[in-house]
Design a protein around this motif. Structure first.
Motif, PDB file in Angstrom:
ATOM      1  N   TYR A 180       0.837  -1.213   0.000  1.00 33.70           N
ATOM      2  CA  TYR A 180       0.000   0.000   0.000  1.00 33.70           C
ATOM      3  C   TYR A 180       0.866   1.255   0.000  1.00 33.70           C
ATOM      4  N   VAL A 181       2.103   1.135   0.450  1.00 31.37           N
ATOM      5  CA  VAL A 181       3.173   2.066   0.083  1.00 31.37           C
ATOM      6  C   VAL A 181       4.377   1.177  -0.248  1.00 31.37           C
ATOM      7  N   PRO A 182       5.352   1.690  -1.015  1.00 30.78           N
ATOM      8  CA  PRO A 182       6.489   0.815  -1.366  1.00 30.78           C
ATOM      9  C   PRO A 182       7.462   0.698  -0.197  1.00 30.78           C
ATOM     10  N   HIS A 183       7.144  -0.204   0.738  1.00 30.37           N
ATOM     11  CA  HIS A 183       7.935  -0.314   1.970  1.00 30.37           C
ATOM     12  C   HIS A 183       9.409  -0.608   1.687  1.00 30.37           C
ATOM     13  N   HIS A 184      10.235  -0.075   2.574  1.00 27.52           N
ATOM     14  CA  HIS A 184      11.673  -0.389   2.592  1.00 27.52           C
ATOM     15  C   HIS A 184      11.849  -1.912   2.679  1.00 27.52           C
ATOM     16  N   LYS A 185      12.852  -2.424   1.973  1.00 27.37           N
ATOM     17  CA  LYS A 185      13.060  -3.880   1.971  1.00 27.37           C
ATOM     18  C   LYS A 185      13.274  -4.432   3.391  1.00 27.37           C
ATOM     19  N   LYS A 186      14.029  -3.671   4.198  1.00 22.40           N
ATOM     20  CA  LYS A 186      14.289  -4.166   5.570  1.00 22.40           C
ATOM     21  C   LYS A 186      13.009  -4.210   6.396  1.00 22.40           C
ATOM     22  N   MET A 234      21.243  16.291   4.290  1.00 19.65           N
ATOM     23  CA  MET A 234      20.184  15.514   3.635  1.00 19.65           C
ATOM     24  C   MET A 234      20.739  14.190   3.119  1.00 19.65           C
ATOM     25  N   ALA A 235      21.943  14.245   2.527  1.00 22.15           N
ATOM     26  CA  ALA A 235      22.545  13.011   2.009  1.00 22.15           C
ATOM     27  C   ALA A 235      22.762  12.024   3.152  1.00 22.15           C
ATOM     28  N   ALA A 236      23.225  12.524   4.305  1.00 21.40           N
ATOM     29  CA  ALA A 236      23.481  11.626   5.443  1.00 21.40           C
ATOM     30  C   ALA A 236      22.180  11.004   5.936  1.00 21.40           C
ATOM     31  N   ALA A 237      21.149  11.829   6.113  1.00 23.66           N
ATOM     32  CA  ALA A 237      19.887  11.297   6.650  1.00 23.66           C
ATOM     33  C   ALA A 237      19.251  10.305   5.667  1.00 23.66           C
ATOM     34  N   ILE A 238      19.345  10.597   4.371  1.00 25.26           N
ATOM     35  CA  ILE A 238      18.665   9.724   3.399  1.00 25.26           C
ATOM     36  C   ILE A 238      19.458   8.429   3.157  1.00 25.26           C
ATOM     37  N   ASP A 291      20.056   2.615   4.160  1.00 19.26           N
ATOM     38  CA  ASP A 291      20.836   1.477   4.662  1.00 19.26           C
ATOM     39  C   ASP A 291      20.195   0.805   5.864  1.00 19.26           C
ATOM     40  N   GLU A 292      19.596   1.594   6.750  1.00 18.38           N
ATOM     41  CA  GLU A 292      19.169   1.049   8.046  1.00 18.38           C
ATOM     42  C   GLU A 292      17.656   1.045   8.267  1.00 18.38           C
ATOM     43  N   ALA A 293      16.883   1.645   7.361  1.00 10.58           N
ATOM     44  CA  ALA A 293      15.441   1.862   7.605  1.00 10.58           C
ATOM     45  C   ALA A 293      15.238   2.617   8.912  1.00 10.58           C
ATOM     46  N   GLY A 301      15.825   0.758  -0.419  1.00  7.27           N
ATOM     47  CA  GLY A 301      16.472   0.270   0.791  1.00  7.27           C
ATOM     48  C   GLY A 301      17.395  -0.903   0.593  1.00  7.27           C
ATOM     49  N   ARG A 302      18.381  -0.918   1.484  1.00 10.88           N
ATOM     50  CA  ARG A 302      19.356  -2.008   1.478  1.00 10.88           C
ATOM     51  C   ARG A 302      18.834  -3.117   2.393  1.00 10.88           C
ATOM     52  N   LEU A 303      18.805  -4.330   1.854  1.00 11.88           N
ATOM     53  CA  LEU A 303      18.220  -5.444   2.618  1.00 11.88           C
ATOM     54  C   LEU A 303      19.210  -6.025   3.631  1.00 11.88           C
ATOM     55  N   THR A 304      20.460  -6.097   3.219  1.00 14.36           N
ATOM     56  CA  THR A 304      21.467  -6.688   4.109  1.00 14.36           C
ATOM     57  C   THR A 304      22.600  -5.687   4.343  1.00 14.36           C
ATOM     58  N   PRO A 305      23.334  -5.762   5.438  1.00 16.98           N
ATOM     59  CA  PRO A 305      23.158  -6.728   6.526  1.00 16.98           C
ATOM     60  C   PRO A 305      21.853  -6.469   7.274  1.00 16.98           C
ATOM     61  N   PHE A 306      21.189  -7.570   7.626  1.00 20.45           N
ATOM     62  CA  PHE A 306      19.928  -7.481   8.375  1.00 20.45           C
ATOM     63  C   PHE A 306      20.203  -7.935   9.797  1.00 20.45           C
ATOM     64  N   TRP A 307      19.970  -7.063  10.754  1.00 20.58           N
ATOM     65  CA  TRP A 307      20.336  -7.416  12.139  1.00 20.58           C
ATOM     66  C   TRP A 307      19.254  -7.139  13.170  1.00 20.58           C
ATOM     67  N   PHE A 308      18.029  -6.817  12.705  1.00 18.59           N
ATOM     68  CA  PHE A 308      16.961  -6.536  13.669  1.00 18.59           C
ATOM     69  C   PHE A 308      16.606  -7.789  14.464  1.00 18.59           C
ATOM     70  N   ALA A 309      16.164  -7.570  15.699  1.00 17.82           N
ATOM     71  CA  ALA A 309      15.568  -8.654  16.481  1.00 17.82           C
ATOM     72  C   ALA A 309      14.224  -9.000  15.859  1.00 17.82           C
ATOM     73  N   VAL A 310      13.893 -10.281  15.801  1.00 14.55           N
ATOM     74  CA  VAL A 310      12.608 -10.667  15.201  1.00 14.55           C
ATOM     75  C   VAL A 310      11.771 -11.528  16.153  1.00 14.55           C
ATOM     76  N   THR A 311      12.246 -11.670  17.381  1.00 10.90           N
ATOM     77  CA  THR A 311      11.458 -12.371  18.397  1.00 10.90           C
ATOM     78  C   THR A 311      11.391 -11.495  19.642  1.00 10.90           C
ATOM     79  N   ARG A 312      10.453 -11.827  20.505  1.00 12.05           N
ATOM     80  CA  ARG A 312      10.349 -11.073  21.762  1.00 12.05           C
ATOM     81  C   ARG A 312      11.621 -11.275  22.604  1.00 12.05           C
ATOM     82  N   ALA A 313      12.121 -12.502  22.614  1.00  9.66           N
ATOM     83  CA  ALA A 313      13.317 -12.765  23.443  1.00  9.66           C
ATOM     84  C   ALA A 313      14.473 -11.871  22.985  1.00  9.66           C
TER      85      ALA A 313
END
Ligand code: FAD
Ligand code: DLZ
Ligand code: SF4
Length: 516
Positions: free
Chosen positions: A52-58, A361-365, A370-372, A230-242
Motif C-alpha cells: 500500500y506504500v512501497p515499503h523499505h526492503k528491511k 540531507m545526504a546523510a539522513a537519506i 541502509d538502516e530503515a 532500501g538495502r536489505l542486508t546486513p539485516f540485524w533486527f531482532a525478530v522475536t520477543r526474546a
C-alpha cells in the motif's frame, strides 16, 4: 504451515482470531480471551499490506520474519493456527480475502480481532460482509483508549502534549512521588540539548544474526520486491520477543544514561548515537511500551541513569507516542490529506537516491536507505524541515515516511509528519512550524563541516539552501503564519531587511526550488 481444521471434539463452533502483522504480542486482547481448544488463529502475509506504500526492503523482511517467528511460538503454545505465506499459490492478496478463504475451511460464526492500528484496515474489516460477525477488541497495549483521549481533547482550544503527558504520568505512576513528579519537575528537556562530539564513546545497537527463517524471508523479499527502496542486508533486527528484550537490556545498560543529553544531536557517520532503536519492536508488538518505561524507571531508581535521561525517554513513549495515536484517531479520516499551507511541489527524486550535495540531507537519506532508521531530529529538522521549507506536497511526504522506516505505521507516522513536521494540520500539534535555517543544523551537528554549501552564506550559489528557503517559506506563507505570536520576531526581522537583501533571499530560494 498448518491448515485450519474444525476441532473434532468441540460441541460449539469456535472463532477465527485474526492476528495482524503488527500485533505480535502474547498479551494481545484477542489472544487473551481466545480459547486454544476451540478457536483458530489466522495470520497472513499479503500483497496488499506489503504494497500500500512501497515499503523499505528491511521493513518488509522485519515484518514477515517477526510474523513467522511469532506464528511458531503460538503453534508451540498449542494454538491451531493457519499461516498464509506471501508466495502460497492460493494467497488471495488481501487480509479480507484470506479471512473469506479461512471461513470456507473452518466453521465459525465469529471473527475476533484486536483493533487494527490503521484506519484503512479498520474500515475494511468494519464494512466486511462475510459469513461471520466481527468482534473488534480495544488494543490494550496502549495506555489511552480512544474515549479517554477524546474526553481529554474535548473543549480544549489547544491540544498540548505536555498536559496529556502529565495525565499519563499520573495514570501509570511512572516517576511519581505521590501526586508530585519525581525531582519536582515534570520535564527536564532544558538539560537535553547538547551537541555531540566525534570522540565520544558511541554504543552500537544490539545486532542479531539472521536465522534460517529470516534468511528465507530475505530471499523472498529480494525476489518479490527487487526494486523497492532500501538495502536489505546486513539485516540485524531482532525478530522475536526474546531478542527484542535483549535489545532493550542493551539500550538500558549502554545508552540510556546519555540518552537525554544527546537526544537532539546529529553526527556524521553515527546514525544511532544514544537512541534506543526500540520503536520498531514496540510498534510491532514484540515489546510492551509500559514494560519498556518501567525498565527505564528502574534504571533511575537503581542509580544507573540520571533523571533527565529517564524522564525524557519515558516522555517520548507515554507522552508523544500515545498522544500521536490519540490525534490520529481523533482526526481520521481526512487527516492524511490535510494541507493547511497549500504546498504542492513534488517530492524531489533525491529523497529516494540520497544524491544531493546537501551533506545533512545526504546523510539522513543514505542512512535511511541502509538502516530503515533515522532518529527523531534527522526526521524532523533535516528531511522534514527541508520538505516543509521547499513546499513539498505533504501527502507525498507522508507516503515517503510511511514507506522508508521500519517503525512506520500510519497511526504514529501521520501525526508526526502531517502535524508535527509539515504543519499541514494548521497547528493542531505544534504551536509553530518546525522551520529552521542551516544555523540550527550547524549547531546540532557536524554535517556542515564537509558540505559543498556554506552554512554561513545566506544567499548566492554557495549558500546553504536552508537559508534562503527559510525566508521564502515565511514569506510565501505570511498570510497564514504572521499572526502566530511565536513567529512575530522573524517577520519583524524580515521587515527590517533592505529591499535588496530581501530580493536576494527570494531569488536564491527560487533558484534552489527550480533545481529540485
Ligand atoms: P528514541 O529516540 O530512542 O525514543 C524512544 C521511544 O520513544 C521510541 O522508540 C518511540 O517509541 C518513542 N517516540 C519518540 N518520539 C516519538 C514521537 N514523536 N512519536 C511517537 N513515538 C515517539 N515514530 C514511529 O514510531 N513511527 C514512525 O513512523 C515515525 N515517523 C516519524 C516521522 C517524523 C517526520 C518525525 C519527526 C518523527 C517520527 N517518529 C516516528 C517519531 C520518532 O522519530 C521515532 O519514534 C524515533 O526516531 C524512533 O527511534 P528510537 O526508537 O531510536 O527512538
Ligand atoms: C506492515 C505490514 C506488512 C508489510 N505486511 C503485512 C502482512 O503481510 N500481513 C499483515 O497482517 N500485516 C502486515 N503489515 C502490518 C499491517 O499493515 C498493519 O497491521 C496495519 O497497517 C495496521 O496497523
Ligand atoms: Fe545542510 Fe546547509 Fe549544513 Fe550543508 S550547509 S550540511 S545543506 S545545513
Amino acid at each position: 504451515m498448518t491448515n485450519l481444521t474444525t476441532p473434532q471434539d468441540s460441541r460449539e463452533p469456535g472463532r477465527i482470531i485474526l492476528i495482524l502483522g503488527d500485533q505480535l504480542s502474547h498479551d494481545l486482547p484477542s489472544l487473551q480471551i481466545g480459547d486454544p481448544q476451540k478457536d483458530c488463529l489466522l495470520m497472513a502475509e499479503v500483497a496488499e499490506e506489503a504494497s500500500y506504500v512501497p515499503h523499505h526492503k528491511k521493513k518488509l523482511a522485519f515484518v514477515f520474519s517477526a510474523m513467522r517467528h511469532f506464528a511458531d511460538e503460538l503453534t508451540a503454545a498449542g494454538w491451531n493456527l493457519q499461516y498464509v505465506r506471501l508466495n502460497d499459490p492460493d494467497n488471495s492478496g488481501s487480509l479480507i480475502g484470506e479471512l473469506d478463504r479461512a471461513l470456507e475451511q473452518f466453521t465459525a460464526t465469529e471473527v475476533l480481532v484486536t483493533e487494527p492500528g490503521e484506519y484503512r484496515l479498520r474500515e475494511a474489516l468494519n464494512t466486511w460482509s462475510g459469513p461471520a460477525r466481527i468482534t473488534m477488541l480495544d488494543d490494550s497495549r496502549f495506555l489511552a483508549s480512544h474515549d479517554m483521549f477524546r474526553s481529554w481533547a474535548e473543549g480544549r482550544k489547544q491540544l498540548r502534549m505536555e498536559y496529556f503527558y502529565r495525565d499519563m504520568r499520573r495514570k501509570t505512576g511512572l516517576l511519581m512521588q505521590g501526586d508530585a513528579p519525581e525531582g519536582g519537575k515534570w520535564n527536564y528537556d532544558s538539560e537535553n540539548r547538547k551537541p555531540a562530539q566525534n570522540d565520544m564513546f558511541m554504543p552500537k545497537p544490539l545486532r542479531c544474526d539472521p536465522d534460517r527463517i529470516t534468511q528465507d524471508v530475505l530471499e523472498l523479499v529480494e525476489h518479490r520486491f527487487p526494486s523497492n527502496f532500501g538495502r536489505l542486508t546486513p539485516f540485524w533486527f531482532a525478530v522475536t520477543r526474546a531478542a527484542a528484550l535483549k535489545a532493550l537490556d542493551h539500550f538500558i545498560d549502554a545508552a540510556l544514561p546519555l540518552f537525554g543529553d544527546y537526544q537532539d544531536a546529529m553526527l556524521d557517520g553515527e546514525p544511532f548515537l544514544y537512541h534506543s532503536l526500540l520503536s520498531q519492536y514496540i510498534n510491532i508488538g514484540l515489546l510492551n511500551p509500559l514494560e519498556v518505561c518501567r525498565r527505564a524507571e528502574r534504571a533511575y531508581y537503581e542509580g544507573h541513569a540520571p533523571l533527565n535521561a529517564v524522564e525524557g525517554f519515558i516522555r517520548q513513549i507515554i507522552g508523544w507516542r500515545e498522544y500521536m495515536r490519540g490525534i490520529y484517531w481523533l482526526k481520521m479520516p481526512g487527516y492524511t490529506s490535510e494541507n493547511a499551507l497549500g504546498a504542492g511541489r513534488d517530492l524531489p527524486e533525491f529523497y529516494w537516491s540520497g544524491e544531493t550535495k546537501m551533506a545533512c540531507m545526504a546523510a539522513a537519506i543514505t542512512q535511511t536507505r541502509d538502516e530503515a532508521y533515522a532518529h527523531h531530529i534527522q526526521r524532523l529538522m533535516v528531511t522534514g524541515n527541508f520538505a516543509m521549507l521547499a513546499g513539498i506536497d505533504p501527502h507525498q511526504v507522508h507516503e515517503w515516511y510511511l514507506a522508508v522506516y521500519a517503525d512506520a505505521y500510519e497511526w504514529v507516522e501521520a501525526p508526526n509528519v502531517i502535524g508535527m513536521s509539515q504543519f499541514a494540520d494548521g497547528g493542531l500539534l505544534g504551536s509553530k512550524p518546525y522551520a529552521a535555517s542551516g544555523n540550527y543544523i550547524n549547531k546540532m551537528s557536524n554535517y556542515c563541516t564537509t558540505c559543498t554549501y556554506d552554512v554561513k552564506q545566506k544567499t548566492g550559489p554557495k549558500a546553504c539552501p536552508f537559508n534562503p528557503l527559510y525566508w521564502d517559506f515565511l514569506i510565501r506563507n505570511r498570510e497564514k503564519l504572521s499572526k502566530n505570536p511565536r513567529l512575530m520576531q522573524p517577520y519583524r526581522t524580515w521587515d527590517r531587511m533592505s529591499a535588496e537583501k530581501q530580493q536576494e533571499y527570494l531569488i536564491s530560494a527560487e533558484k534552489v526550488l527550480n533545481s529540485l
